[in-house]
Design an enzyme around this catalytic site. Structure first.
Site, PDB file in Angstrom:
ATOM      1  N   GLU A  78       0.813  -1.218   0.000  1.00 46.84           N
ATOM      2  CA  GLU A  78       0.000   0.000   0.000  1.00 46.84           C
ATOM      3  C   GLU A  78       0.852   1.277   0.000  1.00 46.84           C
ATOM      4  O   GLU A  78       0.789   2.089   0.919  1.00 46.84           O
ATOM      5  CB  GLU A  78      -0.971  -0.014   1.185  1.00 46.84           C
ATOM      6  CG  GLU A  78      -1.956  -1.165   1.099  1.00 46.84           C
ATOM      7  CD  GLU A  78      -3.035  -1.171   2.172  1.00 46.84           C
ATOM      8  OE1 GLU A  78      -2.943  -0.359   3.117  1.00 46.84           O
ATOM      9  OE2 GLU A  78      -3.965  -1.988   2.062  1.00 46.84           O
ATOM     10  N   GLU A  89      -4.927  -8.321  -0.944  1.00 46.37           N
ATOM     11  CA  GLU A  89      -5.767  -8.329   0.257  1.00 46.37           C
ATOM     12  C   GLU A  89      -7.202  -8.125  -0.187  1.00 46.37           C
ATOM     13  O   GLU A  89      -7.467  -7.304  -1.065  1.00 46.37           O
ATOM     14  CB  GLU A  89      -5.394  -7.199   1.229  1.00 46.37           C
ATOM     15  CG  GLU A  89      -4.006  -7.287   1.831  1.00 46.37           C
ATOM     16  CD  GLU A  89      -3.708  -6.111   2.765  1.00 46.37           C
ATOM     17  OE1 GLU A  89      -4.654  -5.371   3.138  1.00 46.37           O
ATOM     18  OE2 GLU A  89      -2.526  -5.926   3.123  1.00 46.37           O
TER      19      GLU A  89
END
Length: 526
Positions: free
Chosen positions: A138, A258
């Site tokens: 991220e 994810e």
């Protein structure tokens, strides 16, 4: 493409080696061979091991990795490979701890980043090709002019990562390397920016990764997003279409590194209604499968009970497992509410067949009788008054019976037969730091809460919507028979009267009034 396809489905060892400062700091037990074996036995083919390195290396210029930490990571990687997993490791919370400062201090951050990956590349140089490296989790940056400049900054780091690993030789010369978009977002601009990196590198052993937590109002239960509806569906299909069209259609594999819902957490029950979550799970599995996307479930402890090696909700696991290969049927709800007293009448649900055919209803090992206990007309399933009366039993508040709708394939759909009456509430006094509304739930469950000022404008946090965020602003306590209004809610409420509307899953709505004066709060039903 074949290697990433073989990684489907995947599972995240979340809140473990990414935890700060160490493996058990965020509540999970130490990882064991038995746990990894269990996950593998449940059909998972890959495991992502998020790792935060910030607290586990020495000072500049060498940034030497802590030997004990690296040894423990290597042990779990070895165990995972021995179980037959594909294994993905990364730099995880480093992304916001220090990598995000790269735009303002390029030399220091790049040196540190390269030093960590240089050591990791050397450590795992001759490992099986089932070991996969992911550059950053991220990625996000401070001090840029906006996302476009951040895309360019990320390109520099991703490019440095690929070139460094490739130059280390051995198995790293052809190892699968995974590159994220900015924020691991599936917005088209972010995908286009990463496409530029792929075009620049021209490396045949790269995959792209994004994360997926669904349409935000549904994922967090805010703004009335209580159901898996057309907004959630279009967000899912749109995101998966974009990554397919941008990458997969060109032969570049994509890993959804994810996925889950942001607010799905066993420690905060009720935020996401179970049946609505099941519909989401089914749709994610199907839409990923038809687009050849590999999915890796984010599990920080909400799905697998790691101490006992069991799924916290077996039905949720069964829906996920089915979605890897087939579609499952669902319905408009997994709840049928009946009154505590008076005559029980027939109730209908709409079946979402999803390409299956309806096979019948069952309670335990007993089949219900078509025509007597239920009827089906098209996609309308009707439970007869006689069957519901029998299933309701003594009509105690709460779930009296559970039946299953069974389809030609996939997981069955559980339906709870629930007795309830409209909840009742009582007057209360308290403060902005401690305020609870006495609530007799009487078998019902809270879905969401609205808050409005006298002029009809939204009150409280997220003042663009009257529907407040479940658990962040309010929280039911079914044991104590209260609904708690959080200090965070009152922190953004003006003095004066606020009208609250509580929406329950039975369809009941109840109005309650609170008046705030400084730190004092009073509540009333009138």
């Amino acid at each position: 493409m074949a290697r990433v396809a073989a990684m489907q489905p995947g599972w995240n060892l979340g809140n473990t080696f990414d935890a700060i400062p160490d493996e058990t700091s965020w509540g999970n037990p130490p990882t064991t061979q038995a746990m990894l074996h269990y996950v593998r036995s449940q059909g998972y083919n890959s495991i992502r091991i998020p790792i935060t390195w910030s607290n586990h290396h020495g000072a500049a210029p060498d940034y030497t990795l802590d030997a004990a930490w690296l040894s423990r990571v290597r042990q779990v990687v070895d165990w995972s490979l021995a179980e037959g997993f594909y294994v993905m490791i990364n730099l995880h919370h480093d992304s916001w701890q220090w990598i995000n400062g790269y735009p303002g201090d390029r030399t220091t951050v790049m040196n540190r980043y390269n030093a960590l990956w240089r050591q990791l590349a050397a450590t795992f140089r001759d490992y099986s090709q089932k070991l996969v490296f992911e550059s950053i989790n991220e990625p996000q940056f401070t001090g840029t002019s906006g996302d476009s400049e951040s895309d360019q900054v990320l390109n520099e780091l991703n490019t440095a990562f690929v070139r460094l690993v490739r130059a280390s030789g051995g198995g790293n010369a052809t190892r699968l390397l995974v590159l994220p978009t900015l924020y691991t977002s599936s917005e088209q601009a972010r995908l286009d920016a990463l496409t530029g990196t792929f075009n620049q590198l021209r490396d045949p052993n790269l995959a792209a990764t994004v994360h997926f937590y669904g349409w935000w109002p549904f994922s967090a239960n805010i703004a009335g997003g209580t159901r898996y509806d057309s907004n959630v569906e279009s967000d899912l299909v749109g995101g998966f279409d974009r990554v397919y069209n941008t990458f997969v259609s060109r032969g570049i594999p994509v890993i959804i590194g994810e996925w889950a819902l942001l607010a799905y957490d066993y420690t905060r029950p009720g935020i996401i209604e179970r049946g609505e979550f099941l519909k989401y799970i089914e749709a994610v599995g199907y839409n990923a499968r038809i687009r050849k996307l590999t999915t890796m479930l984010w599990d920080a402890g909400s799905f697998l009970e790691r101490n006992e090696l069991r799924w916290r909700d077996q039905g949720i696991y069964e829906m996920m497992k089915a979605s890897w290969t087939v579609r499952s049927g669902t319905a408009s709800s997994d709840q049928v509410y009946l009154p505590r007293s008076g005559t029980i009448t027939a109730r209908s649900l709409t079946l979402n067949l999803n390409g299956t055919s309806f096979q019948g209803l069952r309670q335990g090992s007993t089949n219900l009788v078509n025509g007597t206990d239920y009827t089906v007309s098209g996609t309308t399933l009707t439970l007869t008054a006689a069957a519901l009366t029998r299933l309701a039993g003594n009509r105690a508040y709460g779930v009296n019976a559970t039946i299953e709708a069974r389809f030609s394939q996939g997981a069955p759909w559980q339906i709870s037969v629930i007795t309830s009456d409209p909840p009742t509430q009582a007057a209360a006094t308290g403060t902005t730091s401690s305020f609870s509304i006495p609530t007799q739930f009487r078998g019902d469950q809270l879905a969401t809460m609205e808050a409005k000022y006298a002029d009809g404008s939204p009150a409280g946090p997220a003042n663009w919507t009257s529907y407040k965020e479940f658990w962040a602003s309010f929280q039911p306590d079914y044991t104590a028979n209260t609904i708690i209004l959080k200090p965070e809610f009152f922190a953004e409420v003006n003095d004066g009267r606020v009208t609250l509307t509580f929406h329950f899953w039975s369809g009941t709505k109840i109005t309650y009034y609170i008046t705030k004066s400084g730190t004092t709060v009073t509540g009333s039903t009138t």
